[in-house]
Every structure is written in C-alpha cells, then in structure tokens.
Design a protein around this motif. Structure first.
Motif, short mmCIF file in Angstrom:
data_model
loop_
_atom_site.label_atom_id
_atom_site.label_comp_id
_atom_site.label_asym_id
_atom_site.label_seq_id
_atom_site.Cartn_x
_atom_site.Cartn_y
_atom_site.Cartn_z
N ASP A 218 0.86 -1.18 0.00
CA ASP A 218 0.00 0.00 0.00
C ASP A 218 0.89 1.23 0.00
O ASP A 218 2.13 1.12 -0.01
CB ASP A 218 -0.96 0.00 1.19
N GLU A 219 0.26 2.42 0.02
CA GLU A 219 1.07 3.64 -0.08
C GLU A 219 2.01 3.80 1.10
O GLU A 219 3.16 4.22 0.94
CB GLU A 219 0.16 4.86 -0.18
N ALA A 220 1.55 3.44 2.30
CA ALA A 220 2.41 3.57 3.47
C ALA A 220 3.66 2.70 3.34
O ALA A 220 4.78 3.13 3.64
CB ALA A 220 1.64 3.21 4.73
N LEU A 223 6.06 4.21 0.67
CA LEU A 223 6.84 5.36 1.13
C LEU A 223 7.86 4.95 2.20
O LEU A 223 8.94 5.54 2.28
CB LEU A 223 5.90 6.44 1.65
N ALA A 224 7.53 3.94 3.01
CA ALA A 224 8.50 3.44 3.98
C ALA A 224 9.71 2.85 3.26
O ALA A 224 10.87 3.06 3.68
CB ALA A 224 7.85 2.41 4.89
N ARG A 250 0.76 5.80 -7.50
CA ARG A 250 1.96 5.61 -6.69
C ARG A 250 3.08 6.55 -7.12
O ARG A 250 3.86 7.00 -6.28
CB ARG A 250 2.40 4.14 -6.74
N TRP A 257 6.09 12.74 -1.74
CA TRP A 257 7.10 12.36 -0.74
C TRP A 257 8.41 13.08 -1.01
O TRP A 257 9.03 13.63 -0.10
CB TRP A 257 7.29 10.84 -0.81
#
Length: 263
Positions: A218-220, A223-224, A250, A257
């Motif tokens: 997922d997006e989290a 980005l992690a 994405r 980000w």
C-alpha cells in the motif's frame, strides 16, 4: 558527490492494445512531476497474458523524445543481445539529439529466453551474456565518441543488475548509474560489493548514482521503502506501472514524498 532525489516511472509497454494509452501515460507522468520515464526492452509481456499486446522499446523512445520536453527517458533496461553495439550507440545518439539531451542509456545483459527464441537470438548462458555485455560497453563508448553529429552530452549509462562478480564489476568500470533491482534489505550488501569493485578499478564509488525500484502493498509501505532506500543513498526511485490504464497514483505519492523531503 550528492545527487538530488529523483522519481522515475517505468511505463511497461505491455497490455496496451492502442499506443495512445502509452502516449497519454507519458504526458501524465511529465505533468505530475516525474523526473524519468522508462520503458523496458522485451518483445512479449512479462506477466499477464504472455501473448498480450506489446510494443518495441527503442522506436518508442524516439516518440517519447519528441513528445516530451522535460522528462529524461530511457529503457530499464536495454538488452545488450538484441542490437549490434555500434548500432545501439548510434540509436542512443539519435534519441539524445531528438530529446535535446534527455536520454539515459540503460543497459543489461538480458535474461528472457522467450524473447531470444522467438526473435532468433542465441540465448547462451548468464555468464556468456555478461561477457558479451562486457565486450559491448567499450564499443558503445568508442562509437559514441566518433559519431557526427556528436551526442549533446556524455550520455549517462545506467547498468541494471546485481550479479556480484561480473555485473557489479561492469558498473564500477562503465556505469554512471547503477540500478540494483534490490530492496532495502538486500541493497547494502550489494552496494558494499560495488564499492569493492570500484576500489579495484580505481574509481570513486560516489560518482555512480544509485537507482532502485520501489514497491509496497500500500502507499504507506511504498513510502516506507522509499525512505529506507533514500537513507541508504539511493537517489533515483522508480515505480512500475502496467497497461492499459497506467495508474500513476503511486508515482504521484512518490512525487509528494520527494517534495516533502526537499522542503
């Protein structure tokens, strides 16, 4: 040497029954702030219907060079086996000039046997294909230096792969950008091996830009992983998208980000 964080998108040229799907995706990628648009160098889809719609790499890059004005463009990556090295150099010089200096020459040794079998190339072995790449790279750089008109700049060579004995040695010798195909857990060990090859050939590893693909459930998670890779020194982060819709959600998240990181 410090490189800015850049966002790439690989517009995988598969499952798009009309080229307009890809043309639209390139425009949208440039509009949302993506820095580099890549395709790939295959003749058939890599997943989904193996005989689905697919387009050729370098003719597409010529079209992208005319269509875009800001994006850098390239293949992630060109298969060395499919073109004579001198011809590839001339193609790269031509696309570089069409784009006013926005081409990245991404290259690797090749791996997809169906491409080789269907198009009549000798598949060989992983080792022989890497040896062929090692022979091709100096021929490519030599031909680039002879062409008239010349390239608009020293075209950056991106080498993709993580083979520890041969591929990373070639990156140390010839690469301006290394695309590792490694996630954040595997990347540090590969980077350490590349640094060792650089020491052996007398090259500062800091001059080689670091590149990797970014994925997540997922997006989290995406980005992690981007944070983790950036923390390891990766500055070109690329997300892959598939036809026919080419969902850039994405890529947009990575652009936001990047903006937060740079203030």
């Amino acid at each position: 040497m410090s490189n800015p964080i850049r966002i790439g998108v690989q517009l995988q040229p598969q499952h798009a029954p009309h080229y307009g799907h890809i043309r639209d995706a390139v425009k949208r990628a440039e509009d949302i702030g993506v820095d580099v648009a890549f395709n790939w160098d295959h003749f058939f889809p890599l997943y989904g219907d193996p005989d689905g719609a697919h387009y050729e790499c370098w003719t597409m890059l010529g079209a992208w060079a005319e269509q875009t004005s800001r994006l850098e463009i390239g293949a992630l990556v060109t298969c060395n086996s499919y073109r004579n090295p001198e011809l590839l150099a001339d193609m790269a010089r031509t696309v570089d000039n069409i784009s006013d200096g926005r081409l990245i020459l991404g290259i690797g040794s090749g791996w997809k046997q169906k491409d080789y079998d269907e198009y009549g190339y000798e598949f060989g072995t992983a080792g022989s294909r890497l040896d062929d790449l090692g022979e091709a790279l100096p021929r490519i750089t030599s031909r680039l230096a002879k062409l008239n008109p010349a390239p608009t700049r020293d075209i950056p060579i991106l080498i993709g792969g993580g083979g520890e004995k041969k591929t990373l040695r070639l990156v140390a010798q010839y690469g301006d950008i290394w695309h590792s195909f490694a996630d954040s857990s595997e990347y540090p060990r590969k980077a350490e091996i590349l640094d060792g090859h650089c020491a052996e050939v007398g090259r500062d590893p800091a001059v080689i830009e670091r590149s990797a693909g970014v994925s997540g459930d997922d997006e989290a998670a995406l980005l992690a992983e981007a944070d983790a890779l950036a923390g390891l020194g990766v500055t070109l982060l690329t997300v892959g998208v598939n036809g026919p819709d080419y969902d850039l959600t994405r890529a947009e998240a990575l652009c936001r980000w990047r903006a937060r990181r740079t203030g």
